[in-house]
Design an enzyme around this catalytic site. Structure first.
Site, PDB file in Angstrom:
ATOM      1  N   HIS A   1      58.366  83.720  48.822  1.00 32.44           N
ATOM      2  CA  HIS A   1      57.977  85.134  48.941  1.00 32.44           C
ATOM      3  C   HIS A   1      59.085  85.918  49.674  1.00 32.44           C
ATOM      4  O   HIS A   1      59.540  86.964  49.213  1.00 32.44           O
ATOM      5  CB  HIS A   1      56.646  85.232  49.712  1.00 32.44           C
ATOM      6  CG  HIS A   1      56.178  86.630  50.007  1.00 32.44           C
ATOM      7  ND1 HIS A   1      55.192  87.255  49.284  1.00 32.44           N
ATOM      8  CD2 HIS A   1      56.563  87.515  50.958  1.00 32.44           C
ATOM      9  CE1 HIS A   1      54.998  88.471  49.761  1.00 32.44           C
ATOM     10  NE2 HIS A   1      55.806  88.662  50.784  1.00 32.44           N
ATOM     11  N   GLU A   2      59.527  85.370  50.799  1.00 27.35           N
ATOM     12  CA  GLU A   2      60.539  86.082  51.591  1.00 27.35           C
ATOM     13  C   GLU A   2      61.909  86.060  50.908  1.00 27.35           C
ATOM     14  O   GLU A   2      62.663  87.025  50.971  1.00 27.35           O
ATOM     15  CB  GLU A   2      60.632  85.493  53.005  1.00 27.35           C
ATOM     16  CG  GLU A   2      59.345  85.591  53.819  1.00 27.35           C
ATOM     17  CD  GLU A   2      58.783  86.997  53.951  1.00 27.35           C
ATOM     18  OE1 GLU A   2      59.534  87.974  53.815  1.00 27.35           O
ATOM     19  OE2 GLU A   2      57.557  87.118  54.173  1.00 27.35           O
TER      20      GLU A   2
ATOM     21  N   HIS B   1      62.215  88.862  48.528  1.00 28.70           N
ATOM     22  CA  HIS B   1      62.560  90.114  49.222  1.00 28.70           C
ATOM     23  C   HIS B   1      64.056  90.158  49.500  1.00 28.70           C
ATOM     24  O   HIS B   1      64.734  91.142  49.252  1.00 28.70           O
ATOM     25  CB  HIS B   1      61.874  90.173  50.602  1.00 28.70           C
ATOM     26  CG  HIS B   1      60.425  90.570  50.580  1.00 28.70           C
ATOM     27  ND1 HIS B   1      59.965  91.692  49.961  1.00 28.70           N
ATOM     28  CD2 HIS B   1      59.346  89.985  51.160  1.00 28.70           C
ATOM     29  CE1 HIS B   1      58.656  91.795  50.146  1.00 28.70           C
ATOM     30  NE2 HIS B   1      58.250  90.767  50.873  1.00 28.70           N
TER      31      HIS B   1
ATOM     32  N   ASP C   1      56.567  94.113  48.482  1.00 28.34           N
ATOM     33  CA  ASP C   1      55.203  93.586  48.555  1.00 28.34           C
ATOM     34  C   ASP C   1      54.292  94.263  47.543  1.00 28.34           C
ATOM     35  O   ASP C   1      54.398  95.457  47.288  1.00 28.34           O
ATOM     36  CB  ASP C   1      54.642  93.795  49.966  1.00 28.34           C
ATOM     37  CG  ASP C   1      55.256  92.823  50.958  1.00 28.34           C
ATOM     38  OD1 ASP C   1      55.560  91.685  50.556  1.00 28.34           O
ATOM     39  OD2 ASP C   1      55.430  93.213  52.124  1.00 28.34           O
TER      40      ASP C   1
END
Ligand SMILES: [Ca+2]
Ligand SMILES: [Ca+2]
Length: 939
Positions: free
Chosen positions: A156-157, A160, A167
């Site tokens: 997830h990170e 980014h 998000d």
């Protein structure tokens, strides 16, 4: 301007290289990822073990989530210097804490362990770093909250950080109104919309908690405050990782078919309602690779452990003939003296080399163990110039100095300053690249070798550029910017002030420097002047009224025109006022430079990092200036941030950076202050410097964006299991009493190319409006937004086009074809001003379940048109009466509590009322319609 957007178009040209990061992608494998452990963390090998487990697991998950395309091949972990040495540890080369992709550090104020990515570029732009707390890495009970570290959170990170996606949840706008086949409903902001769950609110007394289904809020027409969307633990939806990474079924990013463009989240707002997978497919990573034909990653992740050591720096200073001009050699002395006396950290090793046609060691490597060593070293700074320029000779001699102490050059630093060209520079490029040393470059004047920055680029060094303009303090600022990249912030020097001006005969230069409570150790006030052989008349008054005069300042050599005052102990907190009079017979430039160090280990200082969005820019691409103001990872809000951009030729440009979430600034109140830069004054080098001022009551601390979602709980076999609420800090803590402060930071240099000579025609349209909001007011629509300018966020646009449609994607894709709103009465205000526009939509029947979307574009006087704004929804929704849960069964459940220190005992009590007006009479119903505050979103 191409209107139709079946493919993603990005306005900003994306960087090829993540600033600072050295990550490489080879055949789908990410290599040279740097994960750095903060030097203040106590030794704990479980951190290393868990990092390894996390990334290994993440590699397989990433591989599958990206359809067999990417995996993690090689990772370097930087270990603090104070951890006991081990034979398996290698030494750090050009990697550093400051440039790491992932950092492991304790936050200053503990408010939970949400992992997040510091990300403030546009859609598709890389982030700065991922931050994990040690607790997050060590505490397995947090799995319930975030999901497994490796298979979920890290990916997830990483998305980014690496691909600039956002998000898909939104804590600030958790619900929106959706209409499906004429039926309106309130939905959780999520991706995909296929994720099932219930809308639950929980209230607790002691350890007894009750849950019930949420009521509607009659003001917002959405669910009441405190309402959470609690997902079914077992379900079929495979997307999305950027929404609720912790759900067991989630193994994919939302793609074109699963994407929920109606969700009121940052992904939709920033990426034009495109899915995360479409953005990833649009990345250079994606176009540079092809899928790997195998069931699992072809390599298991490999790790190398690197340990930091003492800082070793060699100054390599140009003393060729050209350094005699423009007083360069004197300015160099003044600036290098600041570095040696005020900037370089205690315990570091320093040597000095000078070069012209040949190079000489003027001081061997010495450790800074006392003030005496600093004073000794400045004796070896050059004071005269003559001869040619041989940059490679200088660098090689610098290497020789480092090797006086170390067997190799790993992790050492060279500060290379030159004002000249050198056709022979290329012969040592390879040698420099392989050296293991970090080269910081300072280009002085207009003729410094254009290849100079290659040294920095290859080795991860800093880049500075100083003009000969005396009142810009360019050289002093460059040297002040070369503090250690070790993350050992408590030892570093911090620049509070750097200002200069030309002062007429007998006139005064007056000013105020605020010393805040986070700094004050080793505080120096330095006054320089450029003509007279005696110092100007100085009066400096501390906050308690104690006065210092010229005689209290140390002037080591009148020829060098520097007077320096070192404040004993910790400098008084408050405003220091100074008055400096030019007592010379002609006007001269006088400057004031103030540096200090953190006052204590316990309280992190306010720090500033400034930079452009890229190092090299091709006109007419615009650039963005960023300044990140923080205290111990917490954003500092409400500061006044002024940027000065100084070109090679022509006068400097001053701009105010804003943290207001409009124009170049993607998020309001995140401590990242931003502004477009378009005032190009020709080709060549530019330098960036920012001045930051915080005033009483204007500074507070906020939260970070781009976090992994904190799951409120799950529904498992019909049973609702609520997690403990995420720890919140009280308002008192969040409103930290920072008081007033001053900071100056250099943002290094950048190069601009392809600026046409002669007059520049208008090439910059108004910037995209990103904060459009809509509201029903009786039978009218009220729109508001921040005005863009003639050139992005500068100046004034000429007119607006506003369109409306019942389809969100039609507005995005075929804006021109949508129904126009008459804007003839609407005249754009100057950039940055709040705009407000009210109108009555024609030919639209507004009834329960009506949703209208709006978007806006601005046009300047050269007929250049901005991109289509964010699309806003105005929805008329009367919450269904039958669902009012007066008599829903409540159930008592036990909290499943993650072990976090600062958990509050009780959930903040929400006031839950059922004050829904009965919808019986026609009149009441009519009034209700009229007073409907239609739900509005800025997404
Ligand atoms: Ca911001
Ligand atoms: Ca323009």
């Amino acid at each position: 301007y191409v209107l139709c957007c079946n493919k993603i178009t990005f306005y900003l040209v994306l960087d090829d290289v993540l600033k600072g990061s050295m990550v490489q992608l080879k055949n789908g494998g990410y290599e040279d990822i740097v994960i750095a452990i903060n030097p203040e963390l106590p030794e704990d090998h479980n951190i290393i073990r868990n990092i390894k487990d996390m990334v290994k697991e993440a590699s397989t998950y990433l591989f599958n989530a990206t359809k067999q395309r990417f995996f993690f091949k090689a990772v370097k972990i930087i270990i603090p210097q104070h951890w006991l040495p081990k034979s398996e540890y290698l030494s750090v080369k050009t990697e550093s804490y400051d440039k790491a992709d992932v950092i492991v550090a304790n936050p200053y104020l503990k408010y939970g362990d949400d992992p997040y990515t510091l990300q403030y570029g546009g859609c598709g732009e890389k982030g700065r770093y991922i931050h994990f707390t040690p607790d997050f890495l060590l505490n397995d009970t947090l799995y319930n909250i975030y999901g497994s570290r490796g298979t979920k959170v890290f990916v997830h990170e990483w998305a980014h950080l690496r691909w600039g996606v956002f998000d898909e949840y939104n804590n600030d706008a958790p619900f929106y109104v959706s209409v499906n086949s004429g039926k309106a409903s309130v939905e959780a902001t999520r991706c995909s919309a296929d994720i099932t769950g219930k809308y639950i609110v929980q209230s607790c007394t002691g350890n007894n908690c009750m849950t019930r289904e949420c009521d509607y809020d009659q003001q917002t027409k959405l669910y009441e405050a405190g309402c959470k969307f609690v997902p079914e633990k077992t379900q079929n939806a495979p997307a999305s990782i950027m929404y609720m990474q912790s759900l067991p079924s989630v193994v994919e990013f939302c793609d074109q078919s699963t994407h929920n463009e109606k969700a009121t989240n940052l992904q939709n707002k920033m990426c034009n309602y495109h899915s995360t997978w479409e953005v990833i497919m649009n990345s250079t990573d994606f176009s540079n690779t092809s899928p790997i034909n195998s069931a699992s990653p072809p390599f298991e992740t490999s790790f190398s452990l690197l340990q930091t050591k003492d800082r070793a720096v060699c100054l390599v200073l140009d003393v060729s003939g050209s350094m005699a001009g423009y007083n360069r050699i004197k300015h160099l002395y003044q600036a290098a003296e600041i570095f040696l006396l005020q900037i370089i950290e205690m315990g570091s090793w320093v040597g000095i080399v000078t070069f012209e046609s040949t190079a000489q060691i003027t001081s061997n490597l010495r450790q800074i163990v006392s003030e005496n060593v600093r004073q000794d070293l400045i004796k070896y700074l050059p004071k005269s110039a003559g001869g040619g320029t041989n940059i490679c000779a200088g660098v090689r001699k610098g290497f020789e100095v480092i090797k006086q102490k170390y067997s190799n050059l790993d992790g050492s630093e060279i500060v290379l300053l030159t004002d000249g060209e050198d056709s022979g520079m290329s012969i040592c490029l390879k040698e420099v690249e392989d050296s293991g040393s970090i080269i910081h470059t300072i280009a002085l004047g207009p003729s410094a070798a254009p290849e100079l920055e290659q040294f920095s680029d290859m080795t991860g060094g800093l880049k500075f550029y100083a003009t000969d303009t005396v009142d810009s303090n360019g050289l002093q600022d460059a040297f002040s910017g070369i503090s250690s990249g070790s993350g050992n912030i408590s030892e570093q020097s911090i620049q509070l002030e750097s200002t200069a001006q030309s002062v007429a005969v007998k006139q005064w230069m007056n000013g105020t420097v605020t010393v805040d409570s986070t700094v004050g150790k080793d505080t120096f006030f330095v006054v320089t002047w450029d003509r007279s052989t005696s110092p100007p008349d100085i009066l400096l008054r501390d906050p308690k009224g104690k006065e210092y005069r010229t005689s209290n300042f140390t002037v080591s050599d009148l020829n060098l025109r520097t007077a320096r005052l070192n404040i004993a102990g910790t400098a008084e907190v408050g405003d220091w006022l100074y008055w400096i009079q030019n007592n010379h017979t002609v006007s001269q430039v006088i400057s004031m430079i103030v540096t200090s160090r953190p006052a204590s280990l316990a309280v992190p200082p306010v720090t500033v990092k400034a930079h452009m969005n890229k190092d090299t820019n091709n006109f007419p691409n615009p650039m963005v200036i960023y300044a990140e103001v923080s205290q111990g990872f917490l954003p500092v809000l409400g500061a006044t941030v002024m940027a000065t951009v100084e070109p090679q030729t022509g006068s400097a440009v001053e701009l105010r950076l804003l943290d207001d979430g409009s124009g170049a600034d993607i998020t309001k109140n995140d401590g990242i202050y931003s502004k477009y830069f378009t005032t190009f004054k020709g080709n060549g080098r530019y330098n960036l410097k920012v001045h930051i001022q915080g005033r009483n009551q204007t500074v507070r601390l906020g939260r970070r964006q781009s976090r992994a979602l904190y799951v409120p709980g799950y529904i498992e076999n019909g049973e609702i299991k609520i997690n403990a609420p995420r720890p919140e800090v009280s308002d008192d803590e969040i409103q930290a009493k920072l008081g007033s402060f001053n900071r100056v930071a250099t943002g290094g240099s950048f190069v601009v190319k392809n600026v046409p000579s002669g007059g520049i025609i208008d090439v910059f349209p108004p910037c995209k409006i990103t904060d459009l909001e809509a509201q029903f007011e009786e039978d009218k629509i009220h729109l508001s937004w921040t005005a863009p300018g003639n050139d992005l966020d500068e100046g004034q646009a000429d007119r607006y086009i506003i369109k409306m449609s019942e389809s969100l994607l039609d507005l995005r894709n075929t804006f021109e074809d949508a129904t126009s709103v008459n804007t003839s009465s609407l005249i754009p205000k100057p950039a940055g001003t709040k705009e407000s526009f009210q109108f009555k939509p024609e030919n639209v029947t507004i009834e329960n379940g009506t949703i209208i979307y709006f978007a806006i574009r601005a046009i300047d006087n050269a007929s250049l048109t901005s991109e289509v704004s964010n699309v806003v929804q105005a929805a008329l929704f009367v919450p269904p009466k039958e669902s009012l849960p007066d008599t829903l069964p409540t159930e008592v459940i036990t909290k499943s509590v993650p072990t976090q220190e600062s958990l509050p005992d009780t959930i903040p009590t929400e006031v839950i009322t059922n004050s829904v007006p009965k919808q019986g009479s026609f009149l009441l119903r009519f009034l209700l319609m009229l007073s409907m505050t239609v739900s509005m979103f800025q997404y």
